[in-house]
Design a protein around this motif. Structure first.
Motif, mmCIF file in Angstrom:
data_model
loop_
_atom_site.group_PDB
_atom_site.id
_atom_site.type_symbol
_atom_site.label_atom_id
_atom_site.label_comp_id
_atom_site.label_asym_id
_atom_site.label_seq_id
_atom_site.Cartn_x
_atom_site.Cartn_y
_atom_site.Cartn_z
ATOM 1 N N CYS A 31 14.108 15.081 -9.679
ATOM 2 C CA CYS A 31 15.291 15.549 -8.960
ATOM 3 C C CYS A 31 15.282 14.862 -7.607
ATOM 4 O O CYS A 31 14.345 15.034 -6.818
ATOM 5 N N ASN A 33 17.386 13.483 -3.961
ATOM 6 C CA ASN A 33 18.534 13.696 -3.061
ATOM 7 C C ASN A 33 18.566 12.710 -1.911
ATOM 8 O O ASN A 33 19.205 12.948 -0.898
ATOM 9 N N VAL A 57 21.171 14.628 -6.946
ATOM 10 C CA VAL A 57 21.945 15.653 -6.260
ATOM 11 C C VAL A 57 23.223 15.020 -5.713
ATOM 12 O O VAL A 57 23.221 13.865 -5.259
ATOM 13 N N ARG A 58 24.299 15.748 -5.753
ATOM 14 C CA ARG A 58 25.566 15.243 -5.213
ATOM 15 C C ARG A 58 25.383 14.790 -3.768
ATOM 16 O O ARG A 58 24.764 15.489 -2.962
ATOM 17 N N TYR A 81 24.438 16.906 -9.522
ATOM 18 C CA TYR A 81 23.671 18.148 -9.467
ATOM 19 C C TYR A 81 23.771 18.826 -8.103
ATOM 20 O O TYR A 81 23.918 18.156 -7.070
ATOM 21 N N ALA A 82 23.654 20.130 -8.093
ATOM 22 C CA ALA A 82 23.489 20.886 -6.858
ATOM 23 C C ALA A 82 22.045 20.741 -6.391
ATOM 24 O O ALA A 82 21.199 20.163 -7.075
ATOM 25 N N ALA A 83 21.759 21.264 -5.198
ATOM 26 C CA ALA A 83 20.410 21.177 -4.638
ATOM 27 C C ALA A 83 19.385 21.723 -5.619
ATOM 28 O O ALA A 83 19.608 22.752 -6.277
ATOM 29 N N ASN A 84 18.267 21.018 -5.740
ATOM 30 C CA ASN A 84 17.157 21.373 -6.635
ATOM 31 C C ASN A 84 17.483 21.172 -8.117
ATOM 32 O O ASN A 84 16.691 21.533 -8.976
ATOM 33 N N CYS A 85 18.656 20.631 -8.409
ATOM 34 C CA CYS A 85 19.018 20.192 -9.761
ATOM 35 C C CYS A 85 18.951 21.287 -10.826
ATOM 36 O O CYS A 85 18.312 21.121 -11.876
ATOM 37 N N ARG A 90 26.496 21.737 -12.698
ATOM 38 C CA ARG A 90 26.597 20.297 -12.460
ATOM 39 C C ARG A 90 28.058 19.867 -12.419
ATOM 40 O O ARG A 90 28.855 20.255 -13.264
ATOM 41 N N THR A 97 28.777 11.640 -6.353
ATOM 42 C CA THR A 97 27.421 11.079 -6.329
ATOM 43 C C THR A 97 27.542 9.573 -6.224
ATOM 44 O O THR A 97 27.716 8.874 -7.226
#
Length: 265
Positions: A31, A33, A57-58, A81-85, A90, A97
């Motif tokens: 994951c 970011n 992550v986006r 993905y949002a934080a921490n996938c 999603r 991204t």
């Protein structure tokens, strides 16, 4: 026959021991970011033989130099993905991204494949030299697939170039926009989208280009043969419009036949 009696604790211990002796078949998951985390994940994936899934992550991933690697196992690059996938939530909007060049057209995304598949899903590639996928597999039979879907290729020198020897290719539901084709003497690397199957000793493969929009490139789509296809490449349900520059075209077919249907030219 004497019955086998196993107490619960002993059975559990035996089961755990048996499971521990079985080789792991799970993919390595990352994951990321940031650009540094993305580079680290790809570098790690390039040194392993297992399958790897890189979830982005986006956000923005600026490149000041090439992003590259050669991979033994399968590789999945998936954005949105949002934080921490987390698995849920999603976004399928590729524009959220972004992998982009900090100096316009100076950076290349270059992915080499050997034994596994490649999946690119939900990513936006912008202001790059281009995205190139090279299949280095050898052997007498088709081996794996390159699958690119729900992604954006915008404002690059060229959009996506797939050089395949043994892998089937499926490109669907993507946007190729204003990839200006100013960089390269090679006609193959001067397009919105190009797929080449040129190894004379390679096996039959399939190529599907479906539901894509390719606009603003002098040469929208190029399909090159020189090696056998198991069925003529399917070019279906696409919108292809070239620019008005000299030698521009929507579709160029080289050394093969294609099956084209329900496209807007």
């Amino acid at each position: 026959m004497t019955p086998i009696v196993c107490r619960a604790a002993a059975c559990l211990a035996a089961l755990l021991l048996a499971l521990a002796s079985v080789p792991s078949a799970f993919a390595a998951n990352y994951c990321v970011n940031s650009t540094n985390q993305l580079r680290t994940a790809l570098a790690s994936a390039a040194t392993s033989i297992e399958d790897d899934v890189v979830r982005l992550v986006r956000g923005n991933y600026p490149l000041g130099s090439a992003l590259s690697g050669s991979f033994n196992g399968s590789l999945v690059l998936r954005g949105g993905y949002a934080a921490n996938c987390p698995a849920l939530g999603r976004s399928l909007d590729a524009s959220e991204t972004r992998i982009y060049g900090t100096t316009v057209h100076a950076s290349l995304v270059d992915l080499g494949l050997r034994n596994g598949d490649l999946e690119i899903d939900g990513l936006s590639f912008e202001d790059l030299a281009g995205v190139q996928v090279t299949d280095n597999t050898s052997g007498a039979v088709a081996n794996g697939q390159v699958w690119v879907r729900r992604s954006r290729f915008v404002g690059n020198e060229y959009g996506l170039a797939v050089l395949t020897r043994h892998k089937n290719v499926r490109v669907e539901n993507n946007l190729f926009l204003n990839n200006r084709s100013l960089c390269c003497a090679s006609e193959f690397l001067s397009n919105g989208l190009a797929v080449r199957h040129s190894a004379a000793d390679a096996p039959d493969i399939t190529v599907d280009v479906l539901f894509n929009t390719i606009l603003g490139s002098p040469k929208s789509l190029v399909i090159q043969g020189g090696a056998p296809f198991s069925f003529p490449p399917r070019i279906q349900n696409n919108i292809l419009r070239g620019t008005n520059r000299p030698s521009g075209y929507c579709l160029k077919i080289d050394a093969t036949q294609v099956y084209a249907r329900n496209n807007i030219w």
